[in-house]
Design a protein around this motif. Sequence first.
Motif, PDB file in Angstrom:
ATOM      1  N   GLY A  46      25.972  72.574   6.467  1.00 44.91           N
ATOM      2  CA  GLY A  46      27.417  72.400   6.497  1.00 44.91           C
ATOM      3  C   GLY A  46      27.991  71.898   5.185  1.00 44.91           C
ATOM      4  O   GLY A  46      29.207  71.948   4.970  1.00 44.91           O
ATOM      5  N   LEU A  47      27.120  71.430   4.289  1.00 42.12           N
ATOM      6  CA  LEU A  47      27.560  70.972   2.976  1.00 42.12           C
ATOM      7  C   LEU A  47      27.483  72.070   1.913  1.00 42.12           C
ATOM      8  O   LEU A  47      27.796  71.828   0.752  1.00 42.12           O
ATOM      9  N   GLU A  81      29.127  74.819   1.018  1.00 42.63           N
ATOM     10  CA  GLU A  81      30.298  75.203   0.224  1.00 42.63           C
ATOM     11  C   GLU A  81      30.666  74.102  -0.774  1.00 42.63           C
ATOM     12  O   GLU A  81      30.969  74.379  -1.941  1.00 42.63           O
ATOM     13  N   ALA A  82      30.635  72.856  -0.326  1.00 41.54           N
ATOM     14  CA  ALA A  82      30.954  71.736  -1.216  1.00 41.54           C
ATOM     15  C   ALA A  82      29.908  71.597  -2.311  1.00 41.54           C
ATOM     16  O   ALA A  82      30.240  71.271  -3.460  1.00 41.54           O
ATOM     17  N   ARG A  83      28.652  71.860  -1.989  1.00 41.62           N
ATOM     18  CA  ARG A  83      27.587  71.820  -3.001  1.00 41.62           C
ATOM     19  C   ARG A  83      27.814  72.883  -4.068  1.00 41.62           C
ATOM     20  O   ARG A  83      27.678  72.627  -5.267  1.00 41.62           O
ATOM     21  N   GLY A  87      25.522  66.092  -2.299  1.00 40.59           N
ATOM     22  CA  GLY A  87      26.106  65.479  -1.109  1.00 40.59           C
ATOM     23  C   GLY A  87      25.098  64.576  -0.441  1.00 40.59           C
ATOM     24  O   GLY A  87      25.176  63.351  -0.497  1.00 40.59           O
ATOM     25  N   TRP A  97      33.554  64.967  -1.391  1.00 43.93           N
ATOM     26  CA  TRP A  97      32.568  65.104  -0.338  1.00 43.93           C
ATOM     27  C   TRP A  97      33.068  64.677   1.046  1.00 43.93           C
ATOM     28  O   TRP A  97      32.449  65.005   2.063  1.00 43.93           O
ATOM     29  N   GLY A 152      35.494  65.460   3.166  1.00 40.32           N
ATOM     30  CA  GLY A 152      35.836  66.435   4.195  1.00 40.32           C
ATOM     31  C   GLY A 152      34.612  67.026   4.863  1.00 40.32           C
ATOM     32  O   GLY A 152      34.486  67.022   6.092  1.00 40.32           O
ATOM     33  N   ALA A 153      33.682  67.541   4.068  1.00 44.60           N
ATOM     34  CA  ALA A 153      32.472  68.143   4.623  1.00 44.60           C
ATOM     35  C   ALA A 153      31.610  67.101   5.329  1.00 44.60           C
ATOM     36  O   ALA A 153      31.039  67.360   6.392  1.00 44.60           O
ATOM     37  N   THR A 210      32.378  66.116   9.011  1.00 48.97           N
ATOM     38  CA  THR A 210      31.892  67.028  10.044  1.00 48.97           C
ATOM     39  C   THR A 210      30.385  66.971  10.197  1.00 48.97           C
ATOM     40  O   THR A 210      29.856  66.947  11.319  1.00 48.97           O
ATOM     41  N   VAL A 211      29.684  66.918   9.074  1.00 47.08           N
ATOM     42  CA  VAL A 211      28.223  67.037   9.082  1.00 47.08           C
ATOM     43  C   VAL A 211      27.518  65.748   9.489  1.00 47.08           C
ATOM     44  O   VAL A 211      26.547  65.769  10.256  1.00 47.08           O
ATOM     45  N   TRP A 244      31.132  58.968   2.621  1.00 46.98           N
ATOM     46  CA  TRP A 244      31.154  58.979   4.092  1.00 46.98           C
ATOM     47  C   TRP A 244      31.020  57.569   4.614  1.00 46.98           C
ATOM     48  O   TRP A 244      30.119  56.829   4.202  1.00 46.98           O
TER      49      TRP A 244
END
Length: 254
Positions: free
Chosen positions: A29-30, A32-34, A117, A146, A148-149, A152-153, A175
């Motif tokens: 789930g990370l 796209e951010a990665r 992340g 970081w 937003g992602a 969720t994760v 987080w």
Amino acid sequence: MLVLLPPSEGKAASGRGAPLKPESLSLPGLAEARAAVLDELVELCAADEEKAREVLGLSEGLRGEVAKNTELRTAGARPAGEIYTGVLYDALGLATLDAAARKRARASLLVFSGLWGAVRVDDRIPSYRCSMGVKLPGLGALGTHWRGAMATVMPEAAGDGLVLDLRSSAYTSAWKPKGEVAARTATVRVLHAPTRKVVSHFNKATKGRIVRSLLEAGAAPKDPVELVEALRDLKYVVEEGKAGALDVLVDEIH
């Protein structure tokens, strides 16, 4: 139990094996951010060494770290547990754990990173330089990038057991546990008992030893109360504070 660790600033050299495979990293789930951080970091370091050094907060003596970042996609990768070095990781001693404790480490340890992340210790990554405190020209502050992602994760990664948060303050910005996850999250401060002061080197080393002790013992506390019991069983002197905050008191600094 999920243990959140900071990375080390210094890192071992990249491996000689296959290069990074982003799709193989844990916590997909990370992804796209990665990719966004990786793309900008490589581009920045390849385009302007001086600007990259300024953005990354590197001294003249660490100029070579910029060149290292330009090769992130092609450099050999090795397990994150081998890449991260330094006081905490030396005390944790992943390589010297027995097979059962290593299996627990792979399942329960999560290392936070400005670039990735968060990764598990068996995720294969290249050596890099990019702390969570960096502000990239395009993405801005990485801690903010970081969030937003991670929102969720991370609750899913936390499962239903204890979250032992040993991260440094820069990495907590990415987080922060909320709700029922926060209720079963513990933080640890290590104090030199005679002075009741935190000593950075001593703090990191003791946290590494605590994680090693829990892994070797096969401890699986579900919440901060059970963690206190587990640590006392392992002969640590623990004082309980509010909201899962624990102080571990140690007499000797080493």
